[in-house]
Design a protein around this motif. Structure first.
Motif, short mmCIF file in Angstrom:
data_model
loop_
_atom_site.label_atom_id
_atom_site.label_comp_id
_atom_site.label_asym_id
_atom_site.label_seq_id
_atom_site.Cartn_x
_atom_site.Cartn_y
_atom_site.Cartn_z
N PRO A 258 -32.52 -5.43 -2.48
CA PRO A 258 -32.51 -6.08 -1.16
C PRO A 258 -32.87 -7.56 -1.19
CG PRO A 258 -33.84 -4.07 -1.15
CD PRO A 258 -33.56 -4.40 -2.57
N LEU A 259 -33.38 -8.03 -2.33
CA LEU A 259 -33.85 -9.41 -2.45
C LEU A 259 -32.85 -10.31 -3.17
CD1 LEU A 259 -37.48 -8.55 -3.66
CD2 LEU A 259 -36.73 -8.93 -1.30
N LEU A 260 -31.70 -9.81 -3.55
CA LEU A 260 -30.78 -10.54 -4.41
C LEU A 260 -30.41 -11.92 -3.89
CD1 LEU A 260 -28.34 -7.73 -5.65
CD2 LEU A 260 -30.06 -8.96 -6.99
N SER A 261 -30.28 -12.06 -2.59
CA SER A 261 -29.84 -13.35 -2.03
C SER A 261 -31.01 -14.29 -1.73
CB SER A 261 -29.02 -13.12 -0.76
OG SER A 261 -29.82 -12.49 0.23
N GLN A 262 -32.25 -13.83 -1.91
CA GLN A 262 -33.40 -14.67 -1.62
C GLN A 262 -33.72 -15.64 -2.75
OE1 GLN A 262 -36.10 -11.37 0.73
NE2 GLN A 262 -37.11 -13.20 -0.07
N ARG A 263 -34.21 -16.82 -2.40
CA ARG A 263 -34.70 -17.74 -3.39
C ARG A 263 -35.99 -17.18 -4.00
NH1 ARG A 263 -30.63 -21.21 -4.65
NH2 ARG A 263 -29.54 -21.80 -2.73
N ALA A 264 -36.12 -17.33 -5.30
CA ALA A 264 -37.30 -16.79 -5.97
C ALA A 264 -38.59 -17.40 -5.43
CB ALA A 264 -37.20 -17.03 -7.47
N ALA A 265 -38.52 -18.63 -4.94
CA ALA A 265 -39.71 -19.30 -4.40
C ALA A 265 -40.27 -18.58 -3.19
CB ALA A 265 -39.39 -20.74 -4.04
N THR A 266 -39.44 -17.78 -2.50
CA THR A 266 -39.89 -17.09 -1.29
C THR A 266 -40.53 -15.74 -1.59
OG1 THR A 266 -37.79 -15.94 -0.88
CG2 THR A 266 -38.00 -18.19 -0.03
N LEU A 267 -40.50 -15.31 -2.83
CA LEU A 267 -41.02 -13.99 -3.18
C LEU A 267 -42.54 -14.02 -3.32
CD1 LEU A 267 -38.50 -12.96 -6.00
CD2 LEU A 267 -38.31 -12.54 -3.54
N SER A 268 -43.14 -12.85 -3.21
CA SER A 268 -44.57 -12.73 -3.48
C SER A 268 -44.79 -12.84 -4.98
CB SER A 268 -45.08 -11.38 -2.98
OG SER A 268 -44.56 -10.33 -3.78
N GLY A 269 -46.05 -13.00 -5.38
CA GLY A 269 -46.36 -13.09 -6.80
C GLY A 269 -45.93 -11.85 -7.56
N GLY A 270 -46.15 -10.68 -6.97
CA GLY A 270 -45.77 -9.44 -7.62
C GLY A 270 -44.26 -9.30 -7.75
N GLN A 271 -43.52 -9.71 -6.70
CA GLN A 271 -42.07 -9.66 -6.75
C GLN A 271 -41.52 -10.60 -7.82
OE1 GLN A 271 -41.39 -10.58 -2.61
NE2 GLN A 271 -40.87 -8.44 -2.11
N ARG A 272 -42.12 -11.79 -7.93
CA ARG A 272 -41.68 -12.73 -8.97
C ARG A 272 -41.94 -12.17 -10.36
NH1 ARG A 272 -43.82 -16.73 -5.47
NH2 ARG A 272 -45.70 -16.95 -6.74
N GLN A 273 -43.06 -11.49 -10.52
CA GLN A 273 -43.37 -10.90 -11.83
C GLN A 273 -42.38 -9.80 -12.17
OE1 GLN A 273 -45.30 -12.12 -13.91
NE2 GLN A 273 -46.05 -10.57 -15.34
N LEU A 274 -42.03 -8.98 -11.18
CA LEU A 274 -41.04 -7.93 -11.40
C LEU A 274 -39.69 -8.55 -11.77
CD1 LEU A 274 -41.27 -4.83 -11.15
CD2 LEU A 274 -40.15 -5.02 -8.93
N LEU A 275 -39.33 -9.62 -11.09
CA LEU A 275 -38.08 -10.33 -11.39
C LEU A 275 -38.12 -10.90 -12.80
CD1 LEU A 275 -35.37 -11.63 -10.68
CD2 LEU A 275 -36.64 -13.46 -9.51
N ALA A 276 -39.24 -11.46 -13.20
CA ALA A 276 -39.35 -12.05 -14.53
C ALA A 276 -39.18 -11.00 -15.62
CB ALA A 276 -40.71 -12.74 -14.68
N ILE A 277 -39.79 -9.83 -15.42
CA ILE A 277 -39.66 -8.75 -16.41
C ILE A 277 -38.21 -8.29 -16.49
CG2 ILE A 277 -40.32 -6.39 -16.99
CD1 ILE A 277 -42.63 -8.26 -17.35
N ALA A 278 -37.59 -8.08 -15.32
CA ALA A 278 -36.20 -7.62 -15.29
C ALA A 278 -35.28 -8.65 -15.94
CB ALA A 278 -35.78 -7.35 -13.85
N SER A 279 -35.49 -9.91 -15.65
CA SER A 279 -34.66 -10.98 -16.21
C SER A 279 -34.81 -11.04 -17.72
CB SER A 279 -35.06 -12.32 -15.58
OG SER A 279 -34.29 -13.36 -16.11
N ALA A 280 -36.04 -10.91 -18.21
CA ALA A 280 -36.27 -10.95 -19.65
C ALA A 280 -35.61 -9.78 -20.36
CB ALA A 280 -37.77 -10.95 -19.93
N LEU A 281 -35.74 -8.60 -19.79
CA LEU A 281 -35.15 -7.42 -20.43
C LEU A 281 -33.63 -7.51 -20.46
CD1 LEU A 281 -37.41 -4.56 -19.02
CD2 LEU A 281 -37.38 -5.49 -21.34
N GLY A 282 -33.04 -8.22 -19.51
CA GLY A 282 -31.59 -8.36 -19.47
C GLY A 282 -31.06 -9.49 -20.31
N SER A 283 -31.96 -10.27 -20.92
CA SER A 283 -31.54 -11.42 -21.74
C SER A 283 -31.35 -11.00 -23.19
CB SER A 283 -32.59 -12.53 -21.65
OG SER A 283 -33.79 -12.14 -22.30
N ARG A 284 -30.93 -11.95 -24.00
CA ARG A 284 -30.74 -11.68 -25.43
C ARG A 284 -32.03 -12.06 -26.16
NH1 ARG A 284 -26.04 -13.99 -23.43
NH2 ARG A 284 -24.19 -12.67 -23.60
#
Length: 233
Positions: free
Chosen positions: A132-158
């Motif tokens: 549900p957050l896909l279209s939101q700017r990361a700056a608008t997320l809570s600290g916990g949401q940003r951390q979840l995004l960071a983990i997901a982004s890292a796992l999807g990288s090479r």
């Protein structure tokens, strides 16, 4: 076990205070390694040094060896490599508090590091809370949401070696086990994960091997079960 990353004699000083006193550790392929210890022990400093992240340290030194393209090949001396070259070799770090592109949307963050299709698909499968957050700017997320995004982004990288500093900081307790589980599930015989966390028992539950850092020195290295026996931390 074959080693994916090794650092030795790491010393970091801020002004007149040395915060790492000749620290060394090894991260093997195919397992989750935990770096535990209280806040202020130097865990973040060590991970940032290994990644070559920008630092305000007065002085820093030590040696770093990283995996080459195959687990069977000898480690390369990466001590003099820039952060960019370390990242290009497959070293990825999720830093505590500095972990996403805040001007990009959640979707753009997820696409930035890896496979444009599978990376996004896998991230949402792991953490459907992000959809549900896909279209939101990361700056608008809570600290916990940003951390979840960071983990997901890292796992999807090479990546071949993934360093994660306090993976569940700010994340709701009910999500913590899923985050650690996702990191453990991502490990293959050709990659390695190092997780830094201040809660020994929590990190060790998902780790195969544990290093404990206290006051800038390694005070324990061994199997997770050894460290948690009789420990309440």
């Amino acid at each position: 076990m074959t080693v994916a990353m090794r650092c030795s004699e790491v010393r970091v000083r801020y002004g007149g205070i040395e915060v790492l006193h000749g620290v060394g550790l090894a991260v093997p392929f195919g397992v989750v390694t935990a770096l535990v210890g209280p806040n202020g022990a130097g865990k973040s400093t060590l991970l940032n040094w290994c990644a070559g992240a920008a630092s305000t340290a007065t002085s820093a030194g030590g040696s770093l060896e990283l995996t080459r393209t195959k687990a069977s090949e000898p480690l390369a001396d990466a001590t003099s490599w820039s952060a960019t070259r370390r990242a290009a070799s497959g070293l990825r770090v999720v830093r505590s508090g500095v972990n996403v592109f805040q001007s990009l949307t959640v979707k753009e963050n997820l696409l930035a590091g890896g496979d444009p299709e599978r990376g996004l698909e896998n991230a949402l499968a792991l953490f459907p809370e992000l959809e549900p957050l896909l279209s939101q700017r990361a700056a608008t997320l809570s600290g916990g949401q940003r951390q979840l995004l960071a983990i997901a982004s890292a796992l999807g990288s090479r990546w071949r070696v993934l360093l994660v500093d306090e993976p569940v900081q700010g994340i709701a307790p009910e999500l913590a086990d899923r985050v650690f589980g996702a990191l453990a599930a991502a490990v293959t015989p050709d990659c390695a994960v190092l997780v830094a966390d201040p809660v020994t028992r929590r990190a060790a539950e998902f780790a195969d091997f544990v290093w404990r850092l206290e006051r800038g020195r390694i005070v324990f290295a061994g199997e997770a079960a050894e460290l948690t026996q009789g420990s309440s931390g």
